[in-house]
Design an enzyme around this catalytic site. Structure first.
Site, PDB file in Angstrom:
ATOM      1  N   HIS A  92       0.944  -1.298   0.138  1.00 28.57           N
ATOM      2  CA  HIS A  92      -0.011  -0.047  -0.002  1.00 28.57           C
ATOM      3  C   HIS A  92       0.859   1.253  -0.083  1.00 28.57           C
ATOM      4  CE1 HIS A  92      -3.100   2.897   1.106  1.00 28.57           C
ATOM      5  NE2 HIS A  92      -3.886   1.956   0.935  1.00 28.57           N
ATOM      6  N   GLU A 140      -4.205   2.507  -6.998  1.00 26.67           N
ATOM      7  CA  GLU A 140      -4.315   3.526  -5.995  1.00 26.67           C
ATOM      8  C   GLU A 140      -3.391   4.918  -6.535  1.00 26.67           C
ATOM      9  OE1 GLU A 140      -4.820   3.176  -2.147  1.00 26.67           O
ATOM     10  OE2 GLU A 140      -6.097   1.321  -2.078  1.00 26.67           O
ATOM     11  N   SER A 197     -11.403   6.396   3.631  1.00 26.00           N
ATOM     12  CA  SER A 197     -12.376   7.556   4.364  1.00 26.00           C
ATOM     13  C   SER A 197     -13.890   7.706   4.126  1.00 26.00           C
ATOM     14  CB  SER A 197     -11.500   8.913   4.187  1.00 26.00           C
ATOM     15  OG  SER A 197     -11.537   8.777   2.594  1.00 26.00           O
TER      16      SER A 197
HETATM   17  O1  G3P Z   1      -6.687   1.245   0.588  1.00 29.47           O
HETATM   18  C1  G3P Z   1      -7.824   2.131   0.228  1.00 29.47           C
HETATM   19  C2  G3P Z   1      -7.545   3.506   0.129  1.00 29.47           C
HETATM   20  O2  G3P Z   1      -6.071   3.830   0.084  1.00 29.47           O
HETATM   21  C3  G3P Z   1      -8.235   4.451  -0.333  1.00 29.47           C
HETATM   22  O3  G3P Z   1      -8.341   5.459   0.684  1.00 29.47           O
HETATM   23  O4  G3P Z   1      -9.647   7.289   1.989  1.00 29.47           O
HETATM   24  O5  G3P Z   1      -9.224   7.526  -0.449  1.00 29.47           O
HETATM   25  O6  G3P Z   1     -10.890   5.801   0.046  1.00 29.47           O
HETATM   26  P1  G3P Z   1      -9.554   6.736   0.636  1.00 29.47           P
END
Ligand code: G3P
Length: 216
Positions: A92, A140, A197
């Protein structure tokens, strides 16, 4: 197959201890009600307990590329497996690993039969990990993590490209907060989303998860 929705609890205060268990139960209820594929990644200290308490898969947010032995403060895939954890996020962007560690960890995931999700911040890293045959690659973009603009809205072309670049199943995450984001990701070829989040920090996580899954 229904899209996979992975709820990453991170280390948010809203997912600590009993609040985390409440959130895990909400994820279980919603998954059951909608027949959805929901996976949770609770805080590390909660893995064993939650894996016993909920009937949806529990994955680790991170594991270490180690076998049982003289390693202080690490989480071995062997221990994760023994505690009924079903899979793990790897690399991650908030817990990056070297390529060498990713390779070793994937071997251990195969050995201990854990589902592996290797996170990548961009297509360059995707290229490096695609031949290592993880179960999933999660794209991501770090700049969008924790924000309001989703990867589906901001990076549709990159998602499409990621899907074209590999036979490995692609997931996407960062800023995901609506059913529209999930639908767009799936339309572009992703097998599901990772979300943190938008659910964990929400005033009403159940309502948000239902909206994400069902659009209602
Ligand atoms: O692993 C999922 C995460 O990094 C995404 O975070 O808060 O953007 O949904 P968020």
């Amino acid at each position: 197959m229904k899209p996979l929705v992975i709820v990453n609890f991170k280390t948010y205060k809203q997912s600590i201890g009993s609040q985390g268990l409440k959130l895990a139960k909400i994820c279980e209820q919603v998954a059951k009600k909608f027949g959805a594929r929901v996976v949770i990644c609770p805080q590390t200290a909660d893995l064993a307990l939650f894996a016993k308490k909920v009937r949806i898969p529990v994955y680790a947010q991170h594991s270490d590329a180690i076998e049982p032995g003289r390693n202080t403060g690490f989480l071995s895939p062997a221990e994760a497996k023994a505690e009924r954890v079903k899979g793990t996020l790897i690399n991650h962007s908030e817990h990056p690993l070297s390529l060498r560690e990713i390779k070793k960890l994937l071997k251990l995931c195969r050995k201990y039969k854990l589902i592996s999700i290797v996170c990548v911040p961009n297509l360059g890293v995707l290229k490096k990990v695609r031949d290592l045959r993880p179960n999933y690659i999660a794209y991501e973009p770090p700049a969008l993590i924790g924000g309001k603009i989703s990867v589906s809205e901001a990076k549709p072309d990159v998602i499409k490209k990621a899907v074209e670049m590999t036979k490995v199943n692609i997931l996407v995450g960062a800023g995901v907060n609506s059913h529209k984001d999930l639908k767009t990701a799936v339309r572009l070829g992703a097998k599901g989303v990772l979300v943190a989040s938008g659910i964990v920090k929400a005033r009403n996580p159940k309502k948000e998860l239902i909206e994400l899954i069902s659009g209602n």
